[in-house]
Design a protein around this motif. Structure first.
Motif, mmCIF file in Angstrom:
data_model
loop_
_atom_site.group_PDB
_atom_site.id
_atom_site.type_symbol
_atom_site.label_atom_id
_atom_site.label_comp_id
_atom_site.label_asym_id
_atom_site.label_seq_id
_atom_site.Cartn_x
_atom_site.Cartn_y
_atom_site.Cartn_z
ATOM 1 N N LEU A 203 0.931 -0.993 0.155
ATOM 2 C CA LEU A 203 0.290 -0.097 0.378
ATOM 3 C C LEU A 203 0.628 1.217 -0.205
ATOM 4 C CD1 LEU A 203 -3.068 -0.274 1.918
ATOM 5 C CD2 LEU A 203 -3.007 -0.328 0.168
ATOM 6 N N LYS A 204 1.877 1.220 0.861
ATOM 7 C CA LYS A 204 2.727 2.668 0.442
ATOM 8 C C LYS A 204 3.425 2.227 -0.817
ATOM 9 C CE LYS A 204 4.703 2.570 5.318
ATOM 10 N NZ LYS A 204 3.430 1.119 5.814
ATOM 11 N N GLN A 205 3.769 1.745 -1.018
ATOM 12 C CA GLN A 205 3.863 1.495 -2.997
ATOM 13 C C GLN A 205 3.391 1.899 -4.264
ATOM 14 O OE1 GLN A 205 7.016 -1.662 -3.705
ATOM 15 N NE2 GLN A 205 7.859 -1.108 -1.779
ATOM 16 N N LEU A 206 1.712 2.073 -3.624
ATOM 17 C CA LEU A 206 1.028 3.156 -3.901
ATOM 18 C C LEU A 206 0.590 4.247 -4.244
ATOM 19 C CD1 LEU A 206 -1.174 0.996 -5.866
ATOM 20 C CD2 LEU A 206 -3.099 1.416 -4.031
ATOM 21 N N SER A 207 0.833 4.680 -5.479
ATOM 22 C CA SER A 207 0.871 6.108 -5.624
ATOM 23 C C SER A 207 -0.447 7.157 -5.140
ATOM 24 C CB SER A 207 1.196 6.232 -7.094
ATOM 25 O OG SER A 207 0.067 6.603 -7.300
ATOM 26 N N ILE A 208 -0.640 8.293 -4.432
ATOM 27 C CA ILE A 208 -1.732 8.839 -4.162
ATOM 28 C C ILE A 208 -2.814 8.743 -5.217
ATOM 29 C CG2 ILE A 208 -2.542 10.657 -3.126
ATOM 30 C CD1 ILE A 208 -1.488 10.031 -1.427
ATOM 31 N N GLY A 209 -4.638 8.496 -5.209
ATOM 32 C CA GLY A 209 -5.027 7.779 -6.579
ATOM 33 C C GLY A 209 -4.485 7.009 -7.490
ATOM 34 N N GLY A 210 -4.172 6.224 -6.911
ATOM 35 C CA GLY A 210 -3.685 3.916 -7.240
ATOM 36 C C GLY A 210 -4.559 3.245 -6.724
ATOM 37 N N MET A 211 -4.453 2.304 -7.049
ATOM 38 C CA MET A 211 -5.557 1.084 -6.964
ATOM 39 C C MET A 211 -4.939 -0.274 -6.982
ATOM 40 S SD MET A 211 -9.034 2.336 -9.284
ATOM 41 C CE MET A 211 -8.025 1.910 -10.658
ATOM 42 N N MET A 212 -5.138 -0.987 -5.795
ATOM 43 C CA MET A 212 -4.841 -2.133 -5.677
ATOM 44 C C MET A 212 -5.637 -2.888 -5.620
ATOM 45 S SD MET A 212 -2.658 -3.665 -2.578
ATOM 46 C CE MET A 212 -1.735 -2.654 -2.515
ATOM 47 N N VAL A 213 -5.722 -4.358 -6.803
ATOM 48 C CA VAL A 213 -6.843 -4.910 -6.594
ATOM 49 C C VAL A 213 -6.282 -6.749 -6.274
ATOM 50 C CG1 VAL A 213 -8.068 -6.794 -8.381
ATOM 51 C CG2 VAL A 213 -7.827 -4.021 -8.609
ATOM 52 N N LEU A 214 -6.763 -7.045 -5.540
ATOM 53 C CA LEU A 214 -5.801 -8.210 -4.946
ATOM 54 C C LEU A 214 -7.670 -9.184 -4.509
ATOM 55 C CD1 LEU A 214 -5.166 -7.493 -1.300
ATOM 56 C CD2 LEU A 214 -6.001 -6.131 -2.434
ATOM 57 N N PRO A 215 -7.504 -10.616 -4.921
ATOM 58 C CA PRO A 215 -8.451 -11.341 -4.234
ATOM 59 C C PRO A 215 -7.849 -11.807 -2.200
ATOM 60 C CG PRO A 215 -6.430 -12.942 -5.381
ATOM 61 C CD PRO A 215 -6.416 -11.381 -4.628
ATOM 62 N N LEU A 216 -8.907 -11.509 -1.276
ATOM 63 C CA LEU A 216 -8.610 -11.709 -0.079
ATOM 64 C C LEU A 216 -9.646 -12.268 0.795
ATOM 65 C CD1 LEU A 216 -6.880 -9.735 1.817
ATOM 66 C CD2 LEU A 216 -9.040 -7.971 1.919
ATOM 67 N N GLY A 217 -8.951 -13.302 1.479
ATOM 68 C CA GLY A 217 -9.512 -13.946 1.864
ATOM 69 C C GLY A 217 -8.419 -15.601 2.322
ATOM 70 N N ASP A 218 -9.164 -16.157 2.962
ATOM 71 C CA ASP A 218 -7.940 -17.310 3.355
ATOM 72 C C ASP A 218 -8.377 -18.907 2.211
ATOM 73 O OD1 ASP A 218 -10.694 -19.184 2.992
ATOM 74 O OD2 ASP A 218 -11.550 -19.003 5.296
ATOM 75 N N SER A 219 -7.733 -20.104 2.293
ATOM 76 C CA SER A 219 -6.978 -20.943 1.434
ATOM 77 C C SER A 219 -8.628 -21.320 0.601
ATOM 78 C CB SER A 219 -6.560 -21.728 1.853
ATOM 79 O OG SER A 219 -7.364 -22.908 3.274
ATOM 80 N N ASN A 220 -9.807 -20.977 1.208
ATOM 81 C CA ASN A 220 -11.354 -21.398 -0.175
ATOM 82 C C ASN A 220 -11.647 -20.972 -0.896
ATOM 83 O OD1 ASN A 220 -10.949 -24.274 2.226
ATOM 84 N ND2 ASN A 220 -11.474 -23.178 3.915
ATOM 85 N N PHE A 221 -11.755 -19.872 -0.273
ATOM 86 C CA PHE A 221 -11.821 -18.643 -1.015
ATOM 87 C C PHE A 221 -11.106 -17.485 -1.172
ATOM 88 C CE2 PHE A 221 -15.778 -18.486 1.928
ATOM 89 C CZ PHE A 221 -15.983 -17.719 1.716
ATOM 90 N N PHE B 248 -7.395 -18.850 -6.014
ATOM 91 C CA PHE B 248 -6.128 -17.812 -6.654
ATOM 92 C C PHE B 248 -5.275 -19.347 -5.257
ATOM 93 C CE2 PHE B 248 -6.052 -14.708 -9.188
ATOM 94 C CZ PHE B 248 -7.269 -14.469 -9.337
ATOM 95 N N VAL B 249 -3.539 -19.915 -5.535
ATOM 96 C CA VAL B 249 -3.254 -20.491 -5.314
ATOM 97 C C VAL B 249 -2.405 -19.223 -4.009
ATOM 98 C CG1 VAL B 249 -2.001 -21.800 -6.866
ATOM 99 C CG2 VAL B 249 -1.046 -19.304 -6.788
ATOM 100 N N PRO B 250 -1.672 -19.277 -2.881
ATOM 101 C CA PRO B 250 -2.293 -18.739 -2.043
ATOM 102 C C PRO B 250 -0.042 -17.800 -2.365
ATOM 103 C CG PRO B 250 -1.180 -20.957 -1.384
ATOM 104 C CD PRO B 250 -1.894 -20.592 -2.606
ATOM 105 N N PHE B 251 0.063 -16.577 -1.692
ATOM 106 C CA PHE B 251 1.023 -15.684 -1.465
ATOM 107 C C PHE B 251 1.879 -16.516 -0.636
ATOM 108 C CE2 PHE B 251 1.469 -11.070 0.022
ATOM 109 C CZ PHE B 251 2.540 -11.024 -0.961
ATOM 110 N N LEU B 252 2.819 -16.482 -0.743
ATOM 111 C CA LEU B 252 4.330 -17.174 -0.049
ATOM 112 C C LEU B 252 4.658 -16.164 0.464
ATOM 113 C CD1 LEU B 252 3.842 -20.436 -1.634
ATOM 114 C CD2 LEU B 252 2.726 -20.146 0.953
ATOM 115 N N SER B 253 6.009 -16.858 1.482
ATOM 116 C CA SER B 253 6.997 -15.356 1.805
ATOM 117 C C SER B 253 8.566 -16.308 1.621
ATOM 118 C CB SER B 253 7.280 -14.989 2.929
ATOM 119 O OG SER B 253 6.065 -14.483 3.708
#
Ligand code: SAH
Length: 217
Positions: free
Chosen positions: A164-182, A206-211
């Motif tokens: 979020l910090k790397q997003l410009s003002i007025g910018g947008m982030m699209v992401l699938p948000l939730g647990d591993s089921n959906f 989606f497949v998970p966002f890992l570290s």
């Protein structure tokens, strides 16, 4: 690999399928029509490249379903020359779609093998405005921030604050948000440095966002 009349015909049919499922943005449909999806798959899956299905790629990952790619792209509202950060290059197909639409695309993948393969295909398509990086997407790409758009193509359990910090003002982030089921497709608009608008859309998986990174041994 070749892009034959047959492939082009199958792509036109795929575009019609996506329209019938509710994708309206003509610029998105045109991008789907232009990018040869079969280039991003192993030969064994070539026959299925233009079905509206997710497909396996290396490292147990998947190339997203064309409908999902079109849906996320529509929500992201890419424009020519804006800067887009994609987390989860995978096959590179989504990055190519954003690239052919004229955005300056920075895409990050944590699997070195996938990064290498995607880079090769994107380079072979002559998409000079798409740059591939091998790294942990949790960190974003601070040296190129701020981005006008950020797209996650893997499932996040929470909104990554560093991104979020790397997003410009007025910018947008699209992401699938939730647990591993959906996950719920979510769009976050950065109104000021610390004010955000949140919008929720349909359910996806989606497949998970890992570290961390996964290097080739
Ligand atoms: N956009 C892709 C779909 C990718 S699937 C396409 O068009 O084919 C999601 C991808 O996110 C996987 O390749 C996975 O390895 C990657 N990924 C998961 N966590 C990540 C992270 N922390 N940093 C970078 N990539 C990540």
């Amino acid at each position: 690999m070749e892009d034959t009349f047959r492939h082009k015909g199958l792509r036109k049919r795929l575009v019609e399928t996506l329209k019938s499922k509710g994708i309206k943005d003509e610029t998105v449909l045109e991008a789907i029509n232009l990018i040869p999806r079969h280039f991003f798959l192993d030969k064994a899956f070539e026959e299925k490249a233009y079905e509206d299905q997710a497909m396996p790629i290396d490292e147990g990952q998947t190339i997203s379903q064309p409908y999902t790619v079109a849906y996320q792209t529509e929500l992201l509202m890419p424009k020519k020359r804006i800067k887009i950060l994609e987390i989860g290059t995978g096959s590179g197909y989504q990055a190519a779609i954003l690239g052919i639409m004229g955005a300056r695309v920075y895409t990050v993948e944590r699997h070195e093998l996938l990064y290498q393969k995607a880079k090769k295909i994107i380079d072979s398509l002559g998409l000079l405005n798409v740059r591939c990086y091998f790294g942990d997407g949790n960190k974003g790409l601070g040296e190129f921030a701020p981005f006008d758009r950020i797209l996650l193509t893997c499932a996040a359990t929470e909104i990554p604050q560093l991104l979020l910090k790397q997003l410009s003002i007025g910018g947008m982030m699209v992401l699938p948000l939730g647990d591993s089921n959906f996950q719920i497709m979510t769009r976050v608009t950065k109104l000021t440095e610390d004010e955000f608008k949140y919008e929720k859309f349909d359910k996806f998986r989606f497949v998970p966002f890992l570290s961390g990174k996964n290097e080739i041994n």
